[in-house]
Design a protein around this motif. Structure first.
Motif, short mmCIF file in Angstrom:
data_model
loop_
_atom_site.label_atom_id
_atom_site.label_comp_id
_atom_site.label_asym_id
_atom_site.label_seq_id
_atom_site.Cartn_x
_atom_site.Cartn_y
_atom_site.Cartn_z
N LEU A 387 0.83 -1.21 0.00
CA LEU A 387 0.00 0.00 0.00
C LEU A 387 0.86 1.26 0.00
N ILE A 388 1.92 1.26 0.78
CA ILE A 388 2.80 2.43 0.82
C ILE A 388 3.44 2.67 -0.54
N TYR A 389 3.88 1.60 -1.20
CA TYR A 389 4.55 1.73 -2.50
C TYR A 389 3.59 2.25 -3.56
N THR A 390 2.43 1.62 -3.70
CA THR A 390 1.50 2.01 -4.78
C THR A 390 0.96 3.42 -4.59
N ASN A 391 0.63 3.79 -3.37
CA ASN A 391 0.08 5.13 -3.15
C ASN A 391 1.15 6.21 -3.26
#
Length: 514
Positions: A387-391
């Motif tokens: 989630l941290i990477y994609t957002n």
């Protein structure tokens, strides 16, 4: 320039001038052999310079024109600027010459402008002298400054009033957002995860299981994070304002990013901590019957929420014409993505916790339960990292798919008025909104033909025949030159409008003219 040297212009077969600096000792010998402006080739000029051993400096001479009052008197000025800059009233402008010009906005009609020279003459007629006009401008500037200070003061009072009584502005559009689409998925997840947290907490208090504690923390983290997603959704539907001209759609990505950080710190961190403490200080657990029942109910409820999220993503993926996997990996809808991954992790976590608790019941070894807590923490850590990477990728400013960029570029390149396209950038703003920017090299001949098709050619020929002096030529070129520029602006408006109509997801188009 060295002392005693002079500049002699020599016209060569090039579009620039060459200046030779000739020293005093060669001046007399060159003066009777070199014509004033001889036409020489490059080789002959080189032989001449080498023969007389003189130093040459080559430079381009650019013609710079000084624009005085004779040129600027034909400039146009709008009514608003005329009244603000020259302190005039609307009645003062009624008797001036009016000229209709094309509006820069495609949804408004043409507007009226005035010649700046006429406005200046009218201002001197009204105020009597430039000094009186300057005094009036200074006085009005002081009044405007006081007015701005009063506006700021009133805005502060209004803000304090809203903070005290609450903002009663209707938010019907926000309420509708939570009745369908991602908002509905998030609200269902909040309700189910809240109930799961309550029952898992009771089961942990009763059994003392480390795996059950991890599951309770997992459900609490999911509930808090999904409440944060609901806040992001409510903020993302706000209308753009002067401070945020592109809207608030990125609030969903910001809320999802914070949610990912929360899962890592609150979910994974506490699960790892409790699992490690269980390995260091193992404790015997009580009867696990109620824990199994609660985990079974949690599995059913989390699975139901997971199915809701999967169906919503499948529906959105079909609308965008991409696969389920691509939709999730590109984080097209961050709120639904978070619910999908959290519920998938919850289902796997329930299965993992039940398996480890079962091994502990069969063998009597509490280490299996602690290992289950570590496994749940690792699962939550992996979800939070994704989630941290994609957002983060979405917030940085991610480009849309290369196929879509190629489609937009081909549309512009196939237009007859466009010669070439350069520096194309298409950025995903979130919520299926795209900002497109490109530098366009227009074909001047096509634009000019487009202008001539709308003109009376016989009238233009008559105007050409009336051109006798340089001033007549300048007036003729200024008139039609500005009309051609207006035609170019109309071509830009047409391309932007057609681009938005053919591609509804493109909300903002910036075409720069080369």
């Amino acid at each position: 320039t060295p002392a005693g040297a002079r500049m002699i212009p020599i016209l060569v077969k090039r579009p620039w001038y060459v200046f030779c600096r000739v020293s005093l000792q060669h001046r007399a010998s060159l003066s009777h052999r070199l014509p004033r402006t001889p036409q020489l080739s490059g080789g002959a000029l080189y032989d001449l310079i080498r023969k007389w051993s003189c130093r040459c400096a080559v430079r381009a001479v650019l013609k710079k024109r000084e624009y005085g009052s004779k040129y600027t008197q034909n400039n146009f000025i709008t009514a608003v600027r005329a009244m603000n800059e020259f302190c005039l009233k609307p009645s003062d402008l009624e008797q001036l010459r009016k000229i209709r010009r094309r509006s820069p906005h495609d949804d408004t009609e043409a507007f009226t402008v005035f010649l700046r020279s006429d406005v200046e003459a009218k201002a001197l007629d009204v105020w009597g002298s430039p000094e009186a006009l300057a005094r009036e401008r200074k006085l009005r500037k002081v009044v405007e400054q006081e007015y701005q200070e009063n506006i700021y003061r009133n805005q502060q009072l209004l803000k304090e009033y809203k903070d005290f009584w609450g903002n009663t502005k209707p938010r019907s559009n926000v309420r509708a957002t939570f009745l369908q689409g991602p908002g509905k998925v998030v609200m269902v997840a909040i309700c189910i995860n809240g109930l799961n947290f309550f029952f898992k907490l009771l089961a942990w208090v009763y059994t003392g299981s480390a795996s059950m504690f991890s599951e309770a923390i997992h459900s609490l983290a999911d509930t808090c994070n999904q409440a944060l997603l609901a806040l992001g959704i409510s903020q993302s539907v706000r209308n753009p304002d002067a401070v945020h001209p592109y809207g608030f759609s990125n609030m969903r990505y910001i809320a999802s990013l914070i949610s990912g950080v929360g899962i890592f710190m609150m979910g994974a961190g506490l699960s790892w901590y409790h699992g490690i403490m269980g390995l260091l200080h193992p404790q015997q657990m009580e009867s696990l019957l109620w824990a199994y029942c609660i985990l079974a109910g949690s599995l059913v409820s989390e699975g139901a929420t997971l199915l809701v999220a999967i169906n919503e993503i499948k529906k959105s993926a079909r609308e965008h014409g991409i696969s389920f996997y691509e939709y999730v990996m590109q984080s097209r809808d961050p709120s639904t993505n978070v619910v999908l991954l959290e519920d998938a992790a919850a289902v796997l976590g329930v299965i993992m916790a039940a398996s480890c608790m079962g091994l502990t019941s069969l063998t009597g070894n509490p280490y299996y339960d602690s290992l289950g807590s570590l496994g749940v923490g690792t699962l939550l850590g992996a979800v939070s990292a994704f989630l941290i990477y994609t957002n983060t990728e979405a917030l940085i400013g991610r480009s849309i798919q290369a196929e879509h960029v190629q489609k937009l570029t081909e549309f512009l390149e196939n237009d007859p008025a466009v010669r070439a396209i350069h520096d194309v950038k298409a950025t995903d703003l979130g919520l299926s909104k795209v900002r497109f920017k490109a530098e366009v090299d227009f074909d001047g001949r096509v634009v000019t033909r487009s202008y001539l098709e709308k003109q009376d050619i016989d009238q233009i020929l008559n105007e050409i025949q009336l051109v006798k002096t340089s001033e007549d030529l300048e007036n003729f070129m200024l008139k039609h030159g500005e009309n051609i520029i207006d035609t170019l602006g109309a071509e830009v408006d047409r391309l932007e409008k057609e681009l938005k109509q053919r591609n509804p997801e493109v909300r903002h188009v910036d075409l720069e003219i080369l």
